[in-house]
Design a protein around this motif. Structure first.
Motif, short mmCIF file in Angstrom:
data_model
loop_
_atom_site.label_atom_id
_atom_site.label_comp_id
_atom_site.label_asym_id
_atom_site.label_seq_id
_atom_site.Cartn_x
_atom_site.Cartn_y
_atom_site.Cartn_z
N HIS A 32 4.67 -3.29 -36.37
CA HIS A 32 3.25 -3.01 -36.14
C HIS A 32 2.35 -3.90 -37.00
N SER A 33 2.74 -5.18 -37.14
CA SER A 33 1.93 -6.07 -37.97
C SER A 33 1.27 -7.16 -37.16
N GLY A 34 1.00 -6.87 -35.88
CA GLY A 34 0.38 -7.88 -35.02
C GLY A 34 -1.03 -8.20 -35.41
N GLY A 35 -1.80 -7.20 -35.82
CA GLY A 35 -3.19 -7.44 -36.20
C GLY A 35 -3.97 -8.12 -35.11
N ASN A 36 -5.11 -8.67 -35.43
CA ASN A 36 -5.93 -9.38 -34.47
C ASN A 36 -5.47 -10.83 -34.40
N GLY A 37 -4.80 -11.18 -33.31
CA GLY A 37 -4.34 -12.54 -33.11
C GLY A 37 -3.08 -12.88 -33.86
N GLY A 38 -2.40 -11.90 -34.43
CA GLY A 38 -1.17 -12.17 -35.18
C GLY A 38 -0.01 -12.44 -34.26
N GLY A 39 1.17 -12.60 -34.86
CA GLY A 39 2.37 -12.94 -34.11
C GLY A 39 2.82 -11.85 -33.16
N GLY A 40 2.24 -10.68 -33.22
CA GLY A 40 2.58 -9.60 -32.29
C GLY A 40 1.64 -9.59 -31.12
N GLY A 41 0.93 -10.70 -30.90
CA GLY A 41 0.02 -10.81 -29.78
C GLY A 41 -1.24 -9.99 -29.96
N GLY A 42 -1.55 -9.61 -31.19
CA GLY A 42 -2.75 -8.83 -31.46
C GLY A 42 -2.56 -7.34 -31.28
N ALA A 43 -1.32 -6.88 -31.12
CA ALA A 43 -1.07 -5.45 -30.90
C ALA A 43 -1.18 -4.67 -32.20
N ARG A 44 -1.69 -3.47 -32.06
CA ARG A 44 -1.73 -2.51 -33.15
C ARG A 44 -1.06 -1.25 -32.63
N LEU A 45 -0.88 -0.29 -33.48
CA LEU A 45 -0.30 0.98 -33.06
C LEU A 45 -1.41 2.02 -33.00
N SER A 46 -1.53 2.72 -31.88
CA SER A 46 -2.56 3.75 -31.73
C SER A 46 -2.20 4.94 -32.62
N PRO A 47 -3.16 5.83 -32.88
CA PRO A 47 -2.86 7.03 -33.67
C PRO A 47 -1.73 7.87 -33.05
N GLY A 48 -1.58 7.82 -31.73
CA GLY A 48 -0.52 8.58 -31.06
C GLY A 48 0.82 7.88 -31.04
N GLY A 49 0.87 6.60 -31.43
CA GLY A 49 2.13 5.89 -31.52
C GLY A 49 2.38 4.84 -30.45
N MET A 50 1.38 4.54 -29.61
CA MET A 50 1.57 3.54 -28.57
C MET A 50 1.05 2.19 -29.05
N LEU A 51 1.74 1.12 -28.66
CA LEU A 51 1.22 -0.22 -28.93
C LEU A 51 -0.14 -0.35 -28.25
N TRP A 52 -1.03 -1.03 -28.90
CA TRP A 52 -2.39 -1.13 -28.36
C TRP A 52 -2.89 -2.56 -28.46
N TRP A 53 -3.20 -3.16 -27.30
CA TRP A 53 -3.78 -4.50 -27.25
C TRP A 53 -5.23 -4.45 -26.81
N ASP A 54 -5.48 -3.72 -25.71
CA ASP A 54 -6.77 -3.82 -25.05
C ASP A 54 -7.10 -2.49 -24.38
N SER A 55 -8.39 -2.19 -24.31
CA SER A 55 -8.80 -0.93 -23.69
C SER A 55 -8.71 -0.98 -22.16
N TRP A 56 -8.61 -2.14 -21.57
CA TRP A 56 -8.50 -2.26 -20.12
C TRP A 56 -7.07 -2.64 -19.76
N ASN A 57 -6.39 -1.75 -19.09
CA ASN A 57 -5.05 -1.99 -18.56
C ASN A 57 -4.02 -2.28 -19.65
N ASN A 58 -4.07 -1.54 -20.72
CA ASN A 58 -3.16 -1.73 -21.84
C ASN A 58 -1.70 -1.51 -21.46
N MET A 59 -1.45 -0.61 -20.52
CA MET A 59 -0.07 -0.26 -20.17
C MET A 59 0.75 -1.45 -19.67
N GLN A 60 0.10 -2.44 -19.05
CA GLN A 60 0.85 -3.60 -18.59
C GLN A 60 1.47 -4.35 -19.78
N TYR A 61 0.77 -4.40 -20.89
CA TYR A 61 1.29 -5.08 -22.08
C TYR A 61 2.39 -4.25 -22.74
#
Length: 164
Positions: A32-61
């Protein structure tokens, strides 16, 4: 990647660059160290535990990342590589850890969260107001007449529940 891990392709040049980039991406996702633009493609972990990239169509990522994790875990196992070494003091990730994290993401999508299953028709609680044109077209089972493409709503409408 499988062929590089199994020694069927050289582990240098562009193959080595690809392997390094993929492994950095995977380490950053799972740790969970993607951060903004990091090597994880900018992904963070949501409070519920899901990877989070974008508010629009996040599930595809999330689904693609889960597939990458599961496939790479299989490649590590087939190549008899014990684990993935993460740089920067990140430690080791075993194939079992990659698979467990991928499974946690799929489970979240299918309803192991505080809200609902995000797959229409799966589980006891799932989206009923699907927001895309195809979901609001009349069923061919209830209406046999042809419908022009513009009949579908451009706003959310009550979708037909899929029997399970």
């Amino acid at each position: 990647m499988q062929f590089v891990l199994q020694g069927k392709l050289p582990a240098d040049g562009s193959h080595a660059e690809m392997k390094t980039s993929l492994e950095q991406f995977i380490c950053n996702l799972v740790q969970h160290s993607g951060g903004n633009g990091g090597g994880g493609g900018g992904a963070r972990l949501s409070p519920g535990g899901m990877l989070w990239w974008d508010s629009w169509n996040n599930m595809q990522y999330v689904t693609l990342a889960s597939l990458v994790l599961a496939v790479h875990a299989d490649h590590l196992t087939a190549a008899r590589s014990a684990s993935l070494q993460c740089g920067g003091g990140g430690g080791l990730l075993s194939p079992a850890q990659l698979t467990a994290f991928a499974r946690s993401q799929v489970d979240y999508i299918l309803g192991a969260n505080e809200t609902m299953s995000y797959m229409v028709g799966y589980g006891s609680r799932y989206p009923a107001d699907v927001h895309h044109r195809a979901a609001s077209l009349p069923s061919i089972k209830s209406s046999r007449r042809r419908s022009p493409a513009r009949v579908g709503s451009t706003t959310s409408t009550r979708a037909h529940r899929i029997p399970m």
